[in-house]
Design an enzyme around this catalytic site. Sequence first.
Site, PDB file in Angstrom:
ATOM      1  N   HIS A 177       0.719  -1.224  -0.080  1.00 10.03           N
ATOM      2  CA  HIS A 177      -0.066   0.079  -0.034  1.00 10.03           C
ATOM      3  C   HIS A 177       0.907   1.097  -0.023  1.00 10.03           C
ATOM      4  O   HIS A 177       2.001   1.255   0.570  1.00 10.03           O
ATOM      5  CB  HIS A 177      -0.859  -0.025   1.295  1.00 10.03           C
ATOM      6  CG  HIS A 177      -1.828   1.043   1.391  1.00 10.03           C
ATOM      7  ND1 HIS A 177      -1.449   2.404   1.974  1.00 10.03           N
ATOM      8  CD2 HIS A 177      -3.214   1.011   1.028  1.00 10.03           C
ATOM      9  CE1 HIS A 177      -2.561   3.362   1.963  1.00 10.03           C
ATOM     10  NE2 HIS A 177      -3.448   2.410   1.362  1.00 10.03           N
ATOM     11  N   ARG A 179       1.213   3.799   1.822  1.00  8.65           N
ATOM     12  CA  ARG A 179       1.740   4.144   3.082  1.00  8.65           C
ATOM     13  C   ARG A 179       2.898   3.285   3.493  1.00  8.65           C
ATOM     14  O   ARG A 179       3.669   3.535   4.615  1.00  8.65           O
ATOM     15  CB  ARG A 179       0.615   4.013   4.436  1.00  8.65           C
ATOM     16  CG  ARG A 179      -0.505   4.899   4.469  1.00  8.65           C
ATOM     17  CD  ARG A 179       0.161   6.319   4.783  1.00  8.65           C
ATOM     18  NE  ARG A 179       0.743   6.203   6.055  1.00  8.65           N
ATOM     19  CZ  ARG A 179       0.146   6.582   7.292  1.00  8.65           C
ATOM     20  NH1 ARG A 179      -1.069   6.547   7.403  1.00  8.65           N
ATOM     21  NH2 ARG A 179       0.561   6.145   8.542  1.00  8.65           N
ATOM     22  N   LYS A 180       3.328   2.290   2.898  1.00  6.28           N
ATOM     23  CA  LYS A 180       4.460   1.296   3.258  1.00  6.28           C
ATOM     24  C   LYS A 180       5.632   1.769   2.459  1.00  6.28           C
ATOM     25  O   LYS A 180       5.514   2.653   1.843  1.00  6.28           O
ATOM     26  CB  LYS A 180       4.169   0.051   2.509  1.00  6.28           C
ATOM     27  CG  LYS A 180       2.768  -0.736   3.343  1.00  6.28           C
ATOM     28  CD  LYS A 180       2.539  -0.492   4.798  1.00  6.28           C
ATOM     29  CE  LYS A 180       1.415  -1.156   5.363  1.00  6.28           C
ATOM     30  NZ  LYS A 180       0.135  -0.448   4.941  1.00  6.28           N
ATOM     31  N   LEU A 181       6.744   1.393   2.835  1.00 10.43           N
ATOM     32  CA  LEU A 181       7.952   1.973   2.388  1.00 10.43           C
ATOM     33  C   LEU A 181       8.121   1.753   0.873  1.00 10.43           C
ATOM     34  O   LEU A 181       8.652   2.514   0.140  1.00 10.43           O
ATOM     35  CB  LEU A 181       9.247   1.430   3.176  1.00 10.43           C
ATOM     36  CG  LEU A 181      10.054   1.859   4.249  1.00 10.43           C
ATOM     37  CD1 LEU A 181       9.059   1.970   5.519  1.00 10.43           C
ATOM     38  CD2 LEU A 181      11.258   1.402   4.480  1.00 10.43           C
TER      39      LEU A 181
END
Length: 374
Positions: A177, A179-181
Site C-alpha cells: 500500500h 503508506r508502506k516503504l
Amino acid sequence: MIPVMIPMLGEEEAQAAADAVRSGWVAQGPRVAQFEKEFAAAVGAGHGVAVSSCTTGLHLALVVNDIKPGDEVIVPSLSFIATANAVRYVGATPIFADVDLATGNLTVETVDAVRTERTRAVIAVHQGGVPFDTVALRKAAEGWGLALVEDAACAAGSTAYGQPAGTGAAIAAWSFHPRKLITTGEGGMVTVDDPELAVRLRRLREHGMNVSAADRHASKQPVLEAYLETAYNYRMTDIQAAVGLVQLTRLAGLVEQRRAFAARYQELLADIDGLVPVRDPAYGQSNFQSFWVLLDGFRVSRDEVLTELAAKGVSARRGIMAAHLEPAYADVTPVALPVTERITQESLILPLHHKLTEDDQDHIVGVLRELAGR
C-alpha cells in the site's frame, strides 16, 4: 502542509509500468514471477507469492492453515482492522490480546493470557515496522501447537536478531500500500519457505487452477486446466509488479534514510517531558514505517496536539487503531486491554518520508516543545 507520508515514486516506476503496458502482458505474468523471487530474497524467505493485498494474503495464510468456524485466532487489537477481519473471513473467532507498551507488539505473555483449548493460530504483527520478538514467539507457538501467521504489512526492511524480519517465518503477509516503504499502489505478498505450500498458495490466488494462466498461455500445446478446490481471484498484475521491482531497488536506501530521520527525532525529543518516542527493541531494528510518540504525562491531550500541529502546517495522525473499539467489533466480548487502549488513545504518528527535511523536523519538534511549555 508537511504530509505524514509521501510514497517514493519516480520516472523509473512510470517507465517500468509503461513498458509492461507496451509488452501486451498486463495481467499476472513474468514480471510478477520476477518480483516474487526478488522480494522473497530481500526479506529472507524461500518463496514469494504475489497477491492483491496484504489482507488477501492474511486470508490465504489462514486458509492453508485450515482455520475454520469454531476455531479461535489470537490477534492484537492494536493493528489496522484487516488483521482481525481476516479471521472472520474464514469464519473463525478473533480473540484480542494486549501488547507490549514499548513496541506495540504481542508477546509470549500477552498471547498466553488469552489462549484457550479452542485456539488454533496466532496472527502477530510487526507493528509500524517494529519487529516482534520472532525467536520467543515462534518458539512459544510451536510449543503450544499453534500456527503462527506473521502480519508483516509494515516490515519490509526491518530486522530481528540480525536477519530480515521474514527470515524463518512459517508464513508471512506483506503490504505494498502507498503508506508502506515500497508500494505497487495496492498489492501484497505471502512468503514461505515450504515449496509445496507456495504451490498451493499460487493455486488458491488463481481460482484453484492446477496450471497458472501464464504457463497456459506460454504453452505451445493446448492445455486443459482443472480447478482443484474452491479458491479466489487474488492476483497481482504485471503492471504492479513492474513498479514493485523498481521500488525494491530503493528499499535499502529508504530504510537508511528513515532510520536517520528517526534517530534525529529521538535526539530532538529527548528533553521534552511527557513524550516517549518509539525506539528499536533490543533484538532488532525497525524500518520506522511509522514514527509514533506516546504521551506520558504530557501537558496537552493527544487530540489537542494533533489540532495544534495541523494549525501550524503539520499533518500528523492519531496512534495505531484498536479494532476492539470500532463498531465492527462491538459484538466481541469485552476484554481488558489497558496497554492497547493507552497506545491508541495517547499516541500520535509524526511525518516521516523521503522528502522530509531537517527544517521540517525542527518545525514539528518546535510545535511540540511549545505545547510542552504551556
